[in-house]
Write an enzyme that holds these catalytic residues in place. Structure first.
Site, PDB file in Angstrom:
ATOM      1  N   ARG A 254       0.829  -1.205   0.000  1.00 21.82           N
ATOM      2  CA  ARG A 254       0.000   0.000   0.000  1.00 21.82           C
ATOM      3  C   ARG A 254       0.869   1.263   0.000  1.00 21.82           C
ATOM      4  NH1 ARG A 254      -5.127  -0.509   0.188  1.00 21.82           N
ATOM      5  NH2 ARG A 254      -5.370   1.693   0.727  1.00 21.82           N
ATOM      6  N   ASP A 258       3.357   5.890  -6.884  1.00 27.28           N
ATOM      7  CA  ASP A 258       3.864   7.095  -7.539  1.00 27.28           C
ATOM      8  C   ASP A 258       5.328   6.922  -7.949  1.00 27.28           C
ATOM      9  OD1 ASP A 258       4.630   6.951  -4.894  1.00 27.28           O
ATOM     10  OD2 ASP A 258       4.047   8.999  -4.383  1.00 27.28           O
TER      11      ASP A 258
END
Length: 330
Positions: A254, A258
């Protein structure tokens, strides 16, 4: 005699005073000229460093700006007030064509929320602008969802944004202009860095550098997808061509979707991203980055992805795009 001598001395004193004044005036003018020349040299140097060229050697075909506007792809998670505020704000941006909300919650959005969002877009749109709204509902809760391929996108330009950050529309429009000059590149507002970890032995290791590293060194190698433009083709590359082990790592931990996108674009272009100067308004108070050990986990991601690619694709740069129309000194 003394009176006549004094009368003779007065013109001589006046002449000396005038001469001294003239010399001082010349010195001041020379100093001003030197200052002006120095300012012009600094400006010329700055302009040259801000020029961005799109003659890149990518592994993917070079893209060309379509001439259309851009689409917002907004990631959200159970922060409905922030979502409402963000949609209401960005709906008034002049060249926005559509908004896609990445929805990964177990329950679909409520009717009241949908009504508010549609009403906000209609009321905020300007000059006959018809901004489309779509909720992209995902069955699985994964950070990879924000980069899933969207079949009905009508623009090449994607502005990826989180629901808890707001930039003035003028800054977004300027970043879009910058992206159009280099449409294969990531163009964003939130820079980050990496560097070689000299403390490690037995192979090259890297460290992830946050904002203070960028501020201190003046260099960066990533712009985060929480506020960045990139070409829509990277959605397909991320979902279908990027090594599956990276997507699995992002889902399991998690974090770092990016960074994964930054690696993907850098690997395709062999070029750095472009950081755009802009004023950011953080309207949220919680997020992944606020958790303890965040930097350590990001460093693990950088080294894991480097191993998968078999090299470090990120390219460092010190170039920053600045909208000089709004400031005197840049």
């Amino acid at each position: 005699m003394r009176g006549s001598w004094f009368l003779k001395r007065r013109p001589e004193q006046r002449f000396r005073l005038l001469a001294a004044s003239a010399v001082k005036s010349v010195r001041i003018n020379l100093l001003l000229c030197c200052c002006i020349a120095l300012v012009l040299i600094v400006l010329a140097t700055t302009v040259s460093t801000l020029l961005v060229f799109s003659d890149l050697p990518p592994s993917l075909p070079l893209s060309h700006a379509s001439g259309k506007g851009y689409s917002i792809v907004m990631n959200t998670w159970k922060r409905y007030d922030l979502l409402k505020q963000s949609i209401a704000h960005y709906s008034s941006c002049p060249r926005l064509e559509s908004v896609h909300i990445v929805w990964s919650e177990p329950d679909p959005p409520s009717d009241d929320l949908l009504k508010f969002l549609h009403r906000a877009i209609r009321s905020k749109s300007k000059d006959g602008q018809r901004v489309k709204l779509k909720i992209d509902i995902n069955k699985e809760d994964s950070l990879n969802n924000r980069f899933k391929e969207i079949k009905d996108l009508e623009t090449d330009a994607i502005f990826s944004i989180d629901d808890d950050v707001i930039f003035p529309c003028s800054s977004v429009e300027f970043a879009f202009d910058v992206w159009q000059s280099a449409p294969d590149t990531m163009v964003g507002f939130v820079p980050r860095a990496h560097w070689v970890d000299s403390s490690e032995s037995g192979g090259v290791k890297f460290k992830y550098g946050g904002w203070w590293s960028v501020w201190w060194t003046g260099t960066y190698s990533m712009v985060l997808s929480k506020a960045a433009f990139f070409h829509k083709k990277y959605f397909s590359v991320y979902t279908n061509e990027m090594p599956a082990s990276i997507r699995e790592y992002v889902t399991h931990n998690r974090n770092c979707e990016d960074i994964a996108m930054s690696f993907l674009v850098a690997n395709a272009t062999d070029a750095p991203p472009i950081w755009v100067q802009g004023k950011i308004f953080e309207i949220g108070s919680t997020g992944i980055s606020s958790l303890g050990g965040h930097s350590v986990r990001r460093t693990e991601c950088v080294n894991r992805f480097t191993a998968v690619y078999g090299r470090m694709p990120l390219v460092s740069t010190s170039v920053k795009a600045v909208d000089s129309r709004n400031i005197w000194f840049w």
